[in-house]
Enzyme design. Structure first.
Site, PDB file in Angstrom:
ATOM      1  N   ASP A  97       0.814  -1.213   0.000  1.00  0.00           N
ATOM      2  CA  ASP A  97       0.000   0.000   0.000  1.00  0.00           C
ATOM      3  C   ASP A  97       0.849   1.265   0.000  1.00  0.00           C
ATOM      4  O   ASP A  97       2.069   1.231   0.201  1.00  0.00           O
ATOM      5  CB  ASP A  97      -0.908   0.017   1.230  1.00  0.00           C
ATOM      6  N   LYS A 117      -3.784   3.425  -2.459  1.00  0.00           N
ATOM      7  CA  LYS A 117      -4.968   4.244  -2.662  1.00  0.00           C
ATOM      8  C   LYS A 117      -4.726   5.602  -2.023  1.00  0.00           C
ATOM      9  O   LYS A 117      -4.187   5.703  -0.925  1.00  0.00           O
ATOM     10  CB  LYS A 117      -6.203   3.602  -2.032  1.00  0.00           C
ATOM     11  N   GLY A 131      -0.255  -0.813   5.650  1.00  0.00           N
ATOM     12  CA  GLY A 131       0.128   0.067   6.739  1.00  0.00           C
ATOM     13  C   GLY A 131      -0.696  -0.231   7.985  1.00  0.00           C
ATOM     14  O   GLY A 131      -1.863  -0.621   7.903  1.00  0.00           O
ATOM     15  N   MET A 151      -8.308   8.489   8.288  1.00  0.00           N
ATOM     16  CA  MET A 151      -8.620   8.944   6.929  1.00  0.00           C
ATOM     17  C   MET A 151      -9.597  10.113   6.941  1.00  0.00           C
ATOM     18  O   MET A 151     -10.515  10.182   6.123  1.00  0.00           O
ATOM     19  CB  MET A 151      -9.184   7.782   6.088  1.00  0.00           C
TER      20      MET A 151
END
Length: 255
Positions: A34, A56, A87, A169
């Protein structure tokens, strides 16, 4: 048939990999990794190991989740020892369930190797307790990105004074989070902290309140990824700076 291990790379610093994670990396034939896996961790891979980046990022093209599952299956069927490197911890907002389902449908068993999640790593780096008997008896991890864009968190369930919230996020939704929590009853001066690049030398923080944080972020933007910590434990941060030497990251003294 090859083997697949879903491995947590930890919050960022390479020396926070677990021994089992490092063992799986050093034995890998192929690694699917990632965006949050840094170069110091990738440097632990053996020579000749195949690398597939499937990161992403908000606003950028990313590899569809179904395609990631297909790649894991194809590599395993080719007889390779595969590491799916994520992660933090693969089971904390890491879509582990979707990848396990893809492997299971193909008849491929997977090993899960847990990692230190970003909230734990960041808190340790800052000397910040996520729970404290005088401040928070409950800790809740919340994703700021729902499966459906029109679905919002239950703010009334989250707006409690006796717990710590950690939003993952959430950098692009700071204003929505602050408005949602104050609208559900938390005071406007409730403590909040932003933490970017947790445990890395580039780690940054912003400390404010629910009513001041959006303006703070606008005046001094933060890089992604970013954690949002909400709760009265944030008030312990300055005390921790005065009394604790942190082994994970050296920050400039507070002004």
């Amino acid at each position: 048939m090859g083997q697949v291990a879903l491995v947590g790379a930890g919050p960022g610093a390479a020396d926070l990999l677990t021994l089992r994670a490092l063992d799986r990396l050093q034995a890998a034939d192929a690694v699917v990794y990632d965006r949050l896996v840094g170069p110091e961790i990738l440097a632990r891979l053996p020579a000749g190991c195949e690398r597939y980046y499937v990161g992403k990022a908000c606003g950028e093209h990313s590899v569809p989740q179904a395609e990631i599952g297909e790649r894991l299956v194809a590599l395993a069927r080719a007889g390779k020892r595969v590491v799916r490197l994520k992660g933090g911890d693969p089971g904390v907002f890491g879509r582990m369930g979707e990848e396990l389902a893809a492997l299971g449908e193909a008849g491929i068993e997977a090993e899960i190797v847990p990692g230190i999640t970003a909230a734990s790593g960041a808190a340790a780096a800052l000397g910040l307790p996520l729970t404290d008997r005088a401040h928070a008896q409950t800790l809740r991890f919340v994703t700021a990105h729902q499966a459906r864009e029109d679905r919002l968190p239950d703010w009334s369930a989250l707006a409690r004074r006796d717990e710590t919230l950690v939003f993952y996020m959430g950098l692009n939704r700071v204003a929505t989070i602050c408005e949602g929590l104050t609208g559900a009853g938390l005071p406007a001066d409730w403590p909040v902290m932003l933490i970017a690049h947790a445990t890395l030398p580039t780690q940054q923080t912003r400390v404010g309140t629910l009513d001041t944080l959006p303006a703070l972020l606008e005046a001094a933007p933060m890089p992604s990824p970013c954690l949002i910590v909400v709760g009265s434990v944030v008030t312990l941060y300055r005390d921790a700076q005065k009394t604790t030497r942190h082994a994970l990251v050296d920050e400039a003294p507070a002004s």
